[in-house]
Design a protein around this motif. Structure first.
Motif: not given
Length: 641
Positions: A361-379
């Protein structure tokens, strides 16, 4: 667009019926409240076991353990020449993958445990399926479910051996001493993998009405395509057939004792290149799959809500997709999730929850967490994802940014051929030219100036709050039980096999350019005659950042694959000296250097394999052997962060 909101309770109950080997091999998975003597008792029980077998993929695609996404294809993207580790100063795990080093002795343990859990669940499904009394009318369903179990076992073992090399081969829920011994991937594991895919392809009958492509389940066509992928890696990496169009290799389907593998659905004793070609041609002749007209239709940034904003003349407008046909937008019928180009994929749903427990089990196992990891680290701290900085893209961890090599090599190919490849800007964000207001975080490392457009999380001008996702506008959306849109609201399918791959594999195996030409035509690339170089380019551009590049590099290295002069080693070493942004200062560019020695040496030392987790080596009491390049003879000062 297919409906993606499913019952979290149904999925979670199915996923927890059986736990597999706790810490890999030391627990019989049948020792539960429900035993093999009483379960499964009816077809619905087998369907529940099937869901549990698949659920491992959701953790692989969506989990986050020890600062690293569990998706093996993400790992392989970072290990290839198409990505840097990047992220912030503290993100050592991603950077260690890219540099073939480690941040801890058990850094890569989670996938080891997860994948063996998947193998164990598949074994249980295979062994107990006939506990059910199947009627004649139910036999097609029985065969489909059995075929899916064989397929999933082959798939999980394929990932295991590509990641960790020689491994124990577990083919039963009762684990014998013999099964705990590490065996040759080349001679023992791959024959079993191929046999499992053969069984899957023969047992899953399309005419039965089960196993419809796009519903998240494997089909006979997924088995045929994945068999080709496994065979091509085995033939190239282990047998040194660097150019398959002009070479051949036959894999004998024998077990660890040299005897023919005997299992339902697999009646052949060997598989040749000609057999693999026939499997792939069966997919083509079925007429069930096709390339989407517009490559952008595969990716969520082409959704109709953004398209409407580009045409309404109010507020922001994402001009890049303005020239698309609206009917080709990601969320329109036949596009995006469940599209006819998908052959096999990981699907996601609103079932993430901080309280998911259990071995897998993992809290984010049903979300495509790749979108979060590859999201822009801007600002400049907390500026991530604001509309004046990154519209229409949202914030994320910025780990695994595209490399300068990917952009530069792609641009060189365009210039030499005097064309514009539509896939380049469909895959990559050119930060300087597409997001003029984009600024780097002050602790950014290994920034190339490019971002990931495939799988990128997107927002809408009409929904400007930080971290909100366009999915909130999609029909059927309900608030994620994770209650954190930035981490939980990612539902884009992760493609594991696309029809484009079938076409390119056929060209590579046969030398017939017509298959490759279909892929080129969609991309706006001039049709070319067959050459290995042409196939290598097309695979790199078509599947950039989808995790296939690294193992392609390994198999193309052929018989010289373990030296510093191999295709893979030279491509990786070509990263050295590229200009990168460090610590958020565009004016303070530095050159990229390997953190310990060189990429070519680390590839030659490790052969592209990851280290086996030390905890598992200790648990197995000498039966599991550390991979070359990661053992005690490799000094910590040289190879560890």
């Amino acid at each position: 667009m297919k409906k993606y909101i499913l019952s979290a309770a149904a999925v979670l109950s199915a996923a927890t019926l059986f736990t597999a080997c706790n810490d890999m091999l030391d627990t019989d998975p049948r020792v539960t409240e429900l035993t093999a003597a009483t379960f499964p008792g009816k077809p619905a029980d087998v369907d529940a076991l099937n869901a549990a077998t698949y659920s491992i993929m959701n953790t692989l695609g969506g989990g986050d353990q020890s600062g690293l996404l569990n998706n093996p294809f993400y790992w392989w993207s970072l290990m290839s020449d198409d990505c840097y580790g990047s992220g912030g100063l503290q993100d050592n795990v991603a950077k260690s993958l890219h540099h073939f080093t480690t941040a801890s002795a058990n850094q890569y343990e989670q996938d080891f445990i997860l994948l063996y859990g998947g193998v164990s669940r598949a074994n249980n499904q295979i062994e107990t399926i006939d506990n059910v009394t199947w009627s004649d009318a139910q036999k097609p369903l029985r065969n489909q479910l059995l075929g899916e179990a064989f397929f999933m076992r082959g798939f999980y073992n394929l990932l295991l051996t590509q990641m960790y090399g020689d491994i124990p081969l577990i083919t039963s829920t009762v684990i014998t001493d013999e099964m705990q011994e590490q065996v040759s991937a080349e001679d023992v594991v791959y024959p079993q993998i191929i046999a499992d895919f053969v069984s899957g392809s023969k047992l899953m009958d399309v005419a039965s009405g089960y196993g419809v492509a796009g519903d998240g389940h494997a089909t006979k066509y997924a088995a045929e395509a994945m068999l080709a992928r496994a065979y091509m890696f085995w033939a190239g990496f282990y047998k040194g057939v660097g150019e398959l169009a002009n070479g051949d290799a036959t894999i004998n389907l024998v077990d660890r004792n040299g005897e023919a593998i005997a299992q339902e659905g697999c009646s052949v004793s060997s598989v040749s290149k000609a057999d693999v070609v026939n499997f792939l041609k069966d997919i083509v002749s079925s007429g069930r799959f096709k390339l989407l007209e517009d490559f952008r239709s595969l990716w969520q940034y082409s959704n109709s809500f953004l398209w409407d904003e580009a045409h309404d003349g109010v507020g922001h407008a994402y001009e890049y997709i303005a020239d698309m046909k609206r009917e080709n937008c990601f969320d329109q019928p036949g596009m995006g999730n469940g599209n006819p180009e998908e052959i096999f994929q990981i699907q996601f749903l609103n079932a993430s929850n901080w309280n998911i427990g259990g071995t897998y089990g993992n809290p984010r196992m049903y979300s495509n967490y790749l979108s979060c990891f590859w999201g822009l680290r801007n600002g400049a701290t907390n500026d991530n994802g604001k509309r004046d900085k990154t519209y229409p893209f949202n914030q994320g961890w910025g780990q695994g940014t595209p490399s300068c090599n990917l952009w530069d090599d792609w641009t060189d190919a365009e210039r030499s051929g005097e064309y514009t490849d539509k896939r380049k800007l469909a895959t990559l964000i050119d930060l300087e030219n597409e997001l003029e207001a984009y600024t780097y975080e002050k602790d950014d490392c290994e920034e190339s100036g490019y971002g990931v457009k495939k799988y990128a999380d997107v927002n809408l001008d009409a929904n400007p709050a930080d971290n909100d996702s366009w999915w909130k506008q999609a029909p059927g959306y309900t608030s994620s039980s994770l209650d954190n849109p930035q981490q939980g609201d990612h539902f884009e399918d992760y493609y594991l096999m696309r029809y484009a791959d079938v076409l390119l594999m056929l060209t590579e195996l046969t030398g017939e350019a017509s298959y490759m030409n279909q892929v080129q035509e969609r991309a706006g690339v001039p049709k070319t005659a067959y050459s290995l170089k042409a196939v290598q380019n097309e695979r790199r551009w078509e599947f950039a950042l989808e995790g296939l590049r690294f193992n392609d590099m390994r198999r193309w290295s052929g018989v010289d694959g373990h030296s510093e002069s191999s295709y893979a080693a030279k491509a990786l070493q070509a990263q050295r000296g590229k200009q990168i942004v460090c610590l958020g200062q565009k004016a303070n560019k530095r050159t990229l250097e390997h953190m310990t020695c060189s990429w070519s040496k680390r590839y030659a030392d490790t052969k592209g394999f990851l280290p086996k987790p030390q905890t598992q080596i200790n648990l197995m009491s000498g039966k599991l052997i550390q991979n070359a390049g990661w053992d005690e003879n490799a000094s910590a000062s040289e190879y560890n962060l």
